[in-house]
Design a protein around this motif. Structure first.
Motif, PDB file in Angstrom:
ATOM      1  N   UNK A   6      66.135 -33.478   9.581  1.00 18.09           N
ATOM      2  CA  UNK A   6      66.854 -34.474   8.788  1.00 18.09           C
ATOM      3  C   UNK A   6      66.602 -34.307   7.310  1.00 18.09           C
ATOM      4  N   UNK A   7      65.353 -34.026   6.963  1.00 18.49           N
ATOM      5  CA  UNK A   7      65.051 -33.916   5.535  1.00 18.49           C
ATOM      6  C   UNK A   7      65.643 -32.624   4.961  1.00 18.49           C
ATOM      7  N   UNK A   8      65.663 -31.548   5.758  1.00 18.52           N
ATOM      8  CA  UNK A   8      66.319 -30.327   5.289  1.00 18.52           C
ATOM      9  C   UNK A   8      67.791 -30.606   5.025  1.00 18.52           C
ATOM     10  N   UNK A   9      68.419 -31.284   5.987  1.00 19.37           N
ATOM     11  CA  UNK A   9      69.840 -31.568   5.854  1.00 19.37           C
ATOM     12  C   UNK A   9      70.095 -32.385   4.591  1.00 19.37           C
ATOM     13  N   UNK A 194      76.392 -17.513   2.549  1.00 18.95           N
ATOM     14  CA  UNK A 194      75.798 -16.186   2.716  1.00 18.95           C
ATOM     15  C   UNK A 194      74.422 -16.249   2.075  1.00 18.95           C
ATOM     16  N   UNK A 195      73.386 -15.759   2.774  1.00 20.70           N
ATOM     17  CA  UNK A 195      72.018 -16.037   2.313  1.00 20.70           C
ATOM     18  C   UNK A 195      71.130 -14.811   2.138  1.00 20.70           C
ATOM     19  N   UNK A 196      71.707 -13.608   2.261  1.00 18.46           N
ATOM     20  CA  UNK A 196      71.018 -12.366   1.882  1.00 18.46           C
ATOM     21  C   UNK A 196      69.590 -12.205   2.368  1.00 18.46           C
ATOM     22  N   UNK A 201      65.248 -20.237   1.811  1.00 18.48           N
ATOM     23  CA  UNK A 201      66.091 -20.815   2.861  1.00 18.48           C
ATOM     24  C   UNK A 201      66.536 -19.717   3.816  1.00 18.48           C
ATOM     25  N   UNK A 202      66.388 -19.978   5.104  1.00 17.47           N
ATOM     26  CA  UNK A 202      66.757 -18.985   6.122  1.00 17.47           C
ATOM     27  C   UNK A 202      67.863 -19.562   7.006  1.00 17.47           C
ATOM     28  N   UNK A 203      68.359 -18.714   7.908  1.00 20.36           N
ATOM     29  CA  UNK A 203      69.448 -19.103   8.810  1.00 20.36           C
ATOM     30  C   UNK A 203      69.189 -20.445   9.492  1.00 20.36           C
ATOM     31  N   UNK A 204      67.954 -20.697   9.888  1.00 16.44           N
ATOM     32  CA  UNK A 204      67.648 -21.933  10.617  1.00 16.44           C
ATOM     33  C   UNK A 204      67.934 -23.164   9.768  1.00 16.44           C
ATOM     34  N   UNK A 205      67.612 -23.087   8.473  1.00 13.46           N
ATOM     35  CA  UNK A 205      67.888 -24.226   7.593  1.00 13.46           C
ATOM     36  C   UNK A 205      69.385 -24.535   7.559  1.00 13.46           C
ATOM     37  N   UNK A 230      60.784 -18.650  16.785  1.00 10.77           N
ATOM     38  CA  UNK A 230      60.650 -19.821  17.656  1.00 10.77           C
ATOM     39  C   UNK A 230      61.422 -21.014  17.073  1.00 10.77           C
ATOM     40  N   UNK A 231      61.248 -21.214  15.768  1.00  6.06           N
ATOM     41  CA  UNK A 231      61.953 -22.335  15.124  1.00  6.06           C
ATOM     42  C   UNK A 231      63.464 -22.136  15.229  1.00  6.06           C
ATOM     43  N   UNK A 232      63.900 -20.893  15.012  1.00  8.52           N
ATOM     44  CA  UNK A 232      65.334 -20.606  15.086  1.00  8.52           C
ATOM     45  C   UNK A 232      65.880 -20.917  16.480  1.00  8.52           C
TER      46      UNK A 232
END
Lengths: 486, 486
Positions: A6-9, A194-196, A201-205, A230-232
């Motif tokens: 929630x906080x990431x969002x 697109x996040x290179x 910040x990674x795909x999971x975020x 694991x998080x992903x």
């Protein structure tokens, strides 16, 4: 969702929906591509540039320029940095001090180059941004696309309307291609990123963010590697239980994995591990951009609950053998119809010059007959009623004259197909192969798309997509039935 | 070649190159498609029709009509029969009596329907024609296409020019599609035939004929089943040793085999048996019409001796990971270049913002730089010189502006690619994906084709084709080296 999610969002909401954007370092040599991409942005656009040679070009675009991020009077929600790599640490520091919502670094030349200096500089900006909690996107990426507010990364992208499909791509090229090619397939983006090199910040975020975004109904991802597997996977499982998530893993092969290292510096896990994980999480695996687009188009425009038993109508018999092979090779069935169906067909369908097991053949002269269209309607209805059939596919050759552009115009075949799409309770797709010309066929597919009818350029693409989604719906069904057991 | 083959070829020469054609039973209900298809035929065209309602329509087309084949004053080299099936025996008898060169029966409704009457009638015409030695093509087919003399089976087919590719198709649809789609891929037909139920003349007869035809350099075949497998394979082995033969077997799957039974009444052998036989004979196996067209285009326009080690230039890195995966999945290698090559690249290629292992990445802004084109030329030359590389593929995005239609116009990128194609000793292909629009991409591919440069719409299609042909050239090499041993 967890509190962290929630906080990431919440954190990302400001940067995905900026009211002000600053471009640092745009220049003539790249055609001022960044400032131009913001020509329809619904908010303030600033430029930061100190090279006096660039200032007239920026002024010509009507954009206010400042020598430093700090000098911009109001708040800055999103920064696009297109600067030499050596300058990156300074710009990251400025972003932190200015308390921007987030920053995308188009700048490349970091760890992906394998050079000592690139690796060192990447570490510097990573440490700075992580410590300060800066929402750093990239480096080596094109960042965000939010069509509704005109936040784009290339002028060719659509703007003004919010779509329903989110896209998360490690590669800027794939993010760009998806948005551009999607336009021809009825796919409108809600938000994409697109996040290179994914240093902060990674795909999971982004998956968490778009998973929580109400406007995003479907999520596509192009991934080269993830930092925290694991998080992903936990996030993927959770999001995929609520909305379809499609994953294209770049670097599945050994050679491809070597290429990812030099592209985004990702360490690639083996293809097999990924394939198993994607399946277990209930996501949909695709292997190319075309497959991604075909599957999303089908999710958007074809009724849910696609099954494996196809009822086919193909133009002429020779084609129908090929069609049958194609669907069978993809793992689908083309079963015989019920006797009741064959009796109905026999009442109006001339066996001579066509055959009606399954596929039902219609010859190239079918529509020349006065009752051609009404026979097609009857055939579609037979398949619609037949309990042996889950899913219907119709091949249409584009006529010598193009299908009418005016959705109101009464093209009888198009009208019949439109009506059937509305009426049928079964998933239904159309195949329009490139016969007389690519132009005619692609125009016909656009006419169908305007009426919300999914079409494919080849049987092979249709078959592969339908199998993929049949598996997906089957998995979801098993999951929902088995929910009490877990 | 055997004497039998020579005599078959001689027998078929008259019917493949007719100076007079008679259409029996053409009518308004099918738009006089047969007489219309002969509108540019370089010879005499006659109609045979007794229905008085059809006579005005035939007269309007300016074609002489006769009530009976016998009544036609001169000799008739080729007959196209489009009559009710019950009339077929009578027409076969007339053809025999008139001593025509051959006859194609468009009429269907025979053994392929599985009905008693259909099976009986097929036996009657088979017996009549076999006994008399009539060159019966079909029934249930569209027969011959010889563009040079304007002998066509649909008005949409090209005419006036002899191509170099022969096509033999059990299905009329596939014969038609091949000729129409081929036009967009630089493939021109020498002669083609669709032969349907193959009751008298079978695939082997046509393979012998086109095998001996000097104008036919490459032969494509779409087969559902053959009558005499041993004779077919002997002929295939012999012809394939002299010119490339591509085989697409319809009905490879069980479901597809069921469909062939109802299409041409063929008994289909298993897919595995066919695959092994095709390989042993040195033919090229394809699985779809697209694969057929891609492989023939490559045989026509790409230098021979395609190997498995690819040197790639791709637009931007994200694409290059995907590209590498695609080629590796197809069984091709993307090896590292020599150190000498990397040293040459480093002398002009900016590592920041691109990578140059293999694939060599060029960004979307590559051609904005003043030295963009000359850098491309240098990169192509590096791959051309590198001993690790057998074969070169270049990705081009069609520019926002289309490539110039005028072959003389100086589009710098197109010019550089053209020059390289002339110069290089290595097989070279271009990939033009559909990015900004299908129309732009297909136009770009047509511009390349005008200059004799083979291009593909996707990496997947290019990779599959190159692997297929690498295997083919490898087989041919082994065969020619092992010749003394056999």
């Amino acid at each position: 969702m967890s509190n962290i999610a929630e906080s990431t969002a919440k954190k990302l909401d400001r940067v995905f929906n900026p009211r002000s954007v600053a471009v640092v370092g745009d220049k003539q040599a790249i055609g001022y591509m960044w400032l131009r991409s913001l020509s329809h942005f619904k908010g303030k656009v600033y430029s930061v540039q100190i090279d006096p040679n660039e200032l007239p070009g920026i002024a010509e675009l009507g954009v206010e320029n400042y020598p430093n991020l700090m000098d911009i009077p109001g708040p800055v929600d999103y920064v696009i940095a297109s600067v030499p790599r050596a300058v990156s640490p300074k710009i990251v520091e400025d972003c932190i001090q200015k308390k921007v919502g987030g920053a995308c670094f188009f700048t490349s030349g970091f760890a992906e180059t394998g050079t000592e200096e690139g690796i060192r500089l990447q570490q510097v900006i990573t440490d700075l941004a992580s410590k300060a909690g800066l929402n750093l996107i990239g480096p080596n990426c094109v960042g965000l696309y939010n069509p509704e507010i005109g936040l784009r990364h290339t002028e060719a992208q659509a703007y003004g309307e919010a779509g329903s499909v989110g896209f998360i791509a490690q590669s800027g090229t794939q993010a760009t291609l998806f948005s551009l090619m999607g336009q021809h397939h009825g796919i409108k983006v809600s938000k994409s990123v697109s996040y290179g090199n994914a240093v902060v910040l990674d795909s999971t975020d982004f998956l968490e963010y778009l998973g929580a975004d109400d406007k995003t109904r479907i999520i596509g991802m192009y991934i080269e590697g993830v930092k925290d597997g694991r998080r992903f996977l936990n996030c993927l499982r959770e999001v995929a239980s609520r909305k379809p998530v499609l994953i294209w893993k770049g670097g599945e092969t050994e050679a491809g994995a070597r290429a990812t290292a030099s592209h985004t510096g990702s360490l690639a896990e083996s293809g097999v591990v990924w394939q198993a994980a994607i399946k277990q999480c209930g996501a949909i695996r695709v292997e190319t951009l075309d497959e991604m687009i075909d599957a999303i188009k089908t999710l958007l425009y074809v009724k849910t609950g696609i099954g494996t038993r196809l009822g086919l109508i193909a133009m002429s018999g020779g084609q129908s053998v090929a069609v049958t092979d194609t669907f069978a090779k993809a793992g689908l069935e083309i079963p015989l119809l019920t006797n009741a169906s064959y009796q109905r067909l026999a009442s109006f369908f001339d066996i001579i010059g066509g055959s009606y097991r399954n596929p039902l053949d219609i010859s190239s002269t079918f529509f020349m007959a006065a009752n051609g269209v009404s026979n097609l309607v009857s055939m579609l209805d037979v398949l619609d009623q037949d309990p042996n059939i889950d899913c219907i596919a119709l091949e249409l050759f584009p006529a010598a004259r193009p299908l009418s552009h005016d959705p109101e115009a009464k093209d009888p075949v198009l009208g019949a197909v439109s009506d059937f799409t509305e009426k049928t309770g079964k998933p239904f797709v159309v195949i329009v192969p490139e016969v007389y010309s690519e132009a005619l066929a692609s125009e016909a597919r656009e006419r169908l798309m305007e009426r919300g009818i999914a079409s494919f350029s080849s049987f092979a693409r249709a078959a592969k997509t339908l199998k993929k989604l049949a598996d997906y719906y089957q998995f979801r069904k098993e999951q929902s039935q088995g929910k009490g057991d877990g």
